[in-house]
Structures are given as structure tokens and as C-alpha cells.
Design an enzyme around this catalytic site. Structure first.
Site, PDB file in Angstrom:
ATOM      1  N   ASP A  76       0.799  -1.236   0.000  1.00 25.05           N
ATOM      2  CA  ASP A  76       0.000   0.000   0.000  1.00 25.05           C
ATOM      3  C   ASP A  76       0.827   1.279   0.000  1.00 25.05           C
ATOM      4  OD1 ASP A  76       0.669  -0.955   2.594  1.00 25.05           O
ATOM      5  OD2 ASP A  76      -0.907   0.228   3.538  1.00 25.05           O
ATOM      6  N   GLU A 132      -0.493  -2.440   4.990  1.00 25.65           N
ATOM      7  CA  GLU A 132       0.414  -2.368   6.149  1.00 25.65           C
ATOM      8  C   GLU A 132       0.202  -1.076   6.913  1.00 25.65           C
ATOM      9  OE1 GLU A 132       3.298  -1.405   8.801  1.00 25.65           O
ATOM     10  OE2 GLU A 132       3.273  -0.296   6.921  1.00 25.65           O
ATOM     11  N   GLU A 133      -0.183  -0.023   6.183  1.00 19.06           N
ATOM     12  CA  GLU A 133      -0.231   1.310   6.788  1.00 19.06           C
ATOM     13  C   GLU A 133      -1.489   1.571   7.606  1.00 19.06           C
ATOM     14  OE1 GLU A 133       2.201   3.289   6.752  1.00 19.06           O
ATOM     15  OE2 GLU A 133       3.407   2.966   4.952  1.00 19.06           O
ATOM     16  N   HIS A 352       7.196   8.745   4.624  1.00 14.20           N
ATOM     17  CA  HIS A 352       5.882   9.377   4.815  1.00 14.20           C
ATOM     18  C   HIS A 352       5.912  10.879   4.508  1.00 14.20           C
ATOM     19  CE1 HIS A 352       3.913   5.942   7.360  1.00 14.20           C
ATOM     20  NE2 HIS A 352       4.832   5.484   6.532  1.00 14.20           N
TER      21      HIS A 352
HETATM   22 NI    NI Z   1       6.519   1.141   5.402  1.00 17.92          NI
END
Ligand code: NI
Length: 386
Positions: A76, A132-133, A352
Site C-alpha cells: 500500500d 500495512e499502513e 511518509h
Molecule cells: Ni513502510
């Protein structure tokens, strides 16, 4: 680099850039899953979809039956508008691969291609894992779907834009943190700003609570313990001359051990309720456990480090207070999660960030890391846990 290596590097770059351009958020990895599936199918593998956007495929060795080793890549992107300046930037507005999961998928595809010779005994399972996020995350879904049943080892990696290409970080024991959320709702009594005696001031209670939470780490934890307590938001009040009736605090807690996690939760709960009680108010407390800590198997780390020593600079990193749902696999099966250096040329930006970039020269090393790990643990599977 030989012609074969050049060919592989350019394929890795192509896959990574294609996947980068089609970044999708957690549980929405529709095009991403199709892309991965198409490639695996083209190689004669039979990928399956244990969840709508997960893609899992097995490569069976031709040298007979043997252990099952699982390799994982997360899929993702993040809800961010890309500003990396890369010519292959996301074509999906407001979504970006800002953590390197595009690279993880390219590495796992490259690993699969190297293992297509099937010159081993046993089975390599490729886990392309969504979400995962976004806790509770995709790992737990793949486990519930039975994809880790019978696995003797599980391996994963994460690109690290802060580490140079050629570096690998492997650490036994805790690598990443329990990452939890909390919310405190304070119910006081509002009133006129000039008549505090008739109120229970939720702003004051919130302020005192935030200050008190900051003493959990400094006064209740051993100095050797790594703990983070962060209050991210305070919401309260309407205007300058009204005493607020309610307030809400949200925050996050990062710890590396189950007992410490429980203790911090209790410390926050006690402070919130007692501070509110001092003023005659009430505090509601909610604690939402996120991903558990990533705890690497010591024997797997030692062996994997040894077999990478001639291709990478293997270092032991400090534990990081970030969360990662690879933790769930490690609760089931021995294995390890490693850092793969991927610092770009020029400016470095944190994961991020909308400016996030990686160095694609890290990808071939990632393939070697995973391929060697798979081959080694097929031949020498870790002891079965009871
Ligand atoms: Ni990551």
C-alpha cells in the site's frame, strides 16, 4: 555488472516505477494486485487472492518436498499528494508510495524470478500483503486466511532512505515498537468565563492531564526503557469567554515489551481519571492497541547476517519506535525483518514525506538478501516453536 545483472536491475526499476505510478491506499490495491498477479502468472505461477487485494503464490522446488519459507512484501501507498519531483510520480491524485512499499514489491518480484529455476527442495511462498499502513492491517488477514500455516520461517525487509545503499540492518529481539492509540474525553461543566466557581473547566483539566502524561516516561519508567508518550491533539472550547464543558485528547504510545505496554496504559488511565476527579469532572479513557512489537528471532538474525556479510555492510540498528504489522507473522513463525539502505542522491526526506525518494540501486541487493535468505532457511529451517 554482467548483462544479466543489468537486465535484472532494469526490470526491477521498471516494476518499481510502474507500481509507484499506480500507488493505492490500504485495502484499495486493485491495480497493484492485478499488476503483480499478471507478472506472476506470466512466469507460470498460480497466484491466489486470499483477500480481495492480497496476492500469494508458491514456488515449489524441483528437488523434492521440504520446508515452507514465506517472503513478504507490503503493497500500500499513503494518502499523500506526491511532491518528489520524480518523473514517474503517482498518477493517482492524493496517493503516494512514500514509504518504499513499491520497492518492496519490485524486490519480491525479482526474488521470485531468480527462484523460478526451482533448484531447491521445499516451497517458497510469496506474500504480497495489502494494508500495512492501516491497522489492524493486512498481515493479520493473511494469517487468518491460513497463509502462514506450516511455514518454518518468514522473512521481510524495509527500505530505509536514511541508510546508504549497500547497508543492511539486522537486529535480534525487538526492532520496532508496539504502536498504540489512546483517547481521553473529559466531561466537565461549562459556564461563563467570569464565573469559574460554577464550572469544571475541561480546558484546565486537559492541560493538566497532558503535562502529567509527560511524567510517565520520566518518573515511572526505568531510564533504560524506551517508551514514547505523545499527545497529538487537544480539542476543546468555543470562544474566549466561555469555560469549556468538554475536551478531548488523543495520542500515541510506543513501547517494546508487553508488560511495559500494559503499565503505560494503566498509568494514563489513572492520571486521566484522577486529575478529572480533582475538579469534580469525569474522564472517559479508550486505549486502542495497534501493531505489536516486531521481535526478530535471534538465530535467524545471526544466520541471515552471516550469509549477507560478503554482499552488504551488515549493521545492528537501534530499535525504532515505529509500528509494522510484520510483527504478527513473527508471533507465529520464527523469522526476521531487516532494513535495507536506500538513501537517494541529493536531498534525503523521511519516510511518509511528500518529498520521499529512494535510490533504486538498493533493489538488486534487496533481491539478493531475500533470495539468499530463502535458500538458506529452506536448507536449514529454524527449529519449530512449540
Ligand atoms: Ni513502510
Amino acid at each position: 555488472m554482467g548483462a544479466e545483472a543489468v537486465g535484472e536491475a532494469s526490470k526491477l526499476t521498471t516494476w518499481r516505477r510502474d507500481l509507484h505510478g499506480m500507488a493505492e491506499v490500504a485495502h484499495d490495491e486493485v491495480k497493484t494486485a492485478q499488476y503483480v498477479e499478471r507478472q506472476l502468472t506470466a512466469w507460470g505461477l498460480s497466484p491466489r487472492r486470499p483477500t480481495p487485494t492480497a496476492v500469494v503464490a508458491d514456488i515449489e522446488g524441483r528437488q523434492g518436498p521440504g520446508p515452507l519459507v514465506a517472503l513478504r512484501a507490503d503493497m500500500d501507498g499513503l494518502p499523500l499528494t506526491e511532491d518528489s519531483g520524480e518523473p514517474f510520480s503517482s498518477t493517482h491524485p492524493g496517493v503516494m508510495h512514500a514509504c518504499g512499499h513499491d520497492g518492496h514489491m519490485a524486490i519480491l518480484l525479482g526474488t521470485a524470478e531468480r527462484l523460478l529455476a526451482r533448484d531447491f527442495a521445499g516451497t517458497v511462498r510469496l506474500l504480497f500483503q495489502p494494508a500495512e499502513e492501516r491497522p489492524p492491517g493486512g498481515a493479520i488477514e493473511l494469517i487468518r486466511a491460513g497463509e502462514l500455516e506450516g511455514a518454518r520461517a518468514v522473512l521481510g525487509l524495509h527500505l530505509q532512505a536514511g541508510w546508504p545503499v549497500g547497508w543492511v540492518g539486522l537486529k535480534p529481539g525487538p526492532l520496532m515498537a508496539y504502536s498504540d492509540r489512546f483517547r481521553i474525553r473529559i466531561h466537565g461543566r461549562g459556564g461563563h468565563g467570569s464565573e469559574p466557581q460554577n464550572t469544571q473547566d475541561a480546558v484546565l483539566i486537559a492541560a493538566e492531564t497532558v503535562m502529567s502524561l509527560q511524567t510517565i516516561v520520566s518518573r515511572r519508567m526505568a531510564p533504560t526503557e524506551t517508551v514514547v508518550v505523545t499527545c497529538g491533539t487537544i480539542t476543546a472550547g468555543q470562544t474566549f469567554n466561555i469555560i469549556a464543558e468538554a475536551a478531548e485528547i488523543t495520542g500515541t504510545v510506543r513501547t517494546f515489551a508487553r508488560d511495559i505496554q500494559a503499565q503505560v496504559e494503566e498509568e494514563i488511565r489513572r492520571r486521566a481519571s484522577h486529575i478529572a476527579a480533582i475538579y469534580g469532572a469525569v474522564a472517559e479513557f479508550e486505549y486502542l492497541a495497534g501493531y505489536p512489537a516486531v521481535i526478530n528471532d535471534a538465530a535467524v538474525v545471526e544466520e541471515w547476517s552471516k550469509i549477507l556479510a560478503d554482499v552488504a555492510t551488515v549493521e545492528q540498528p537501534a530499535a525504532m519506535p515505529q509500528g509494522e504489522d510484520f510483527a504478527y507473522y513473527l508471533q507465529k513463525v520464527p523469522g526476521a525483518f531487516l532494513w535495507l539502505g536506500a538513501a537517494p542522491d541529493g536531498d534525503r526526506h523521511p519516510h511518509h514525506s511528500p518529498h520521499f525518494r529512494i535510490h533504486e540501486a538498493a533493489l538488486p541487493l534487496g533481491v539478493t538478501v531475500m533470495e539468499r535468505g530463502a535458500r538458506h532457511f529452506l536448507a536449514h529451517p529454524p527449529a519449530v516453536r512449540h
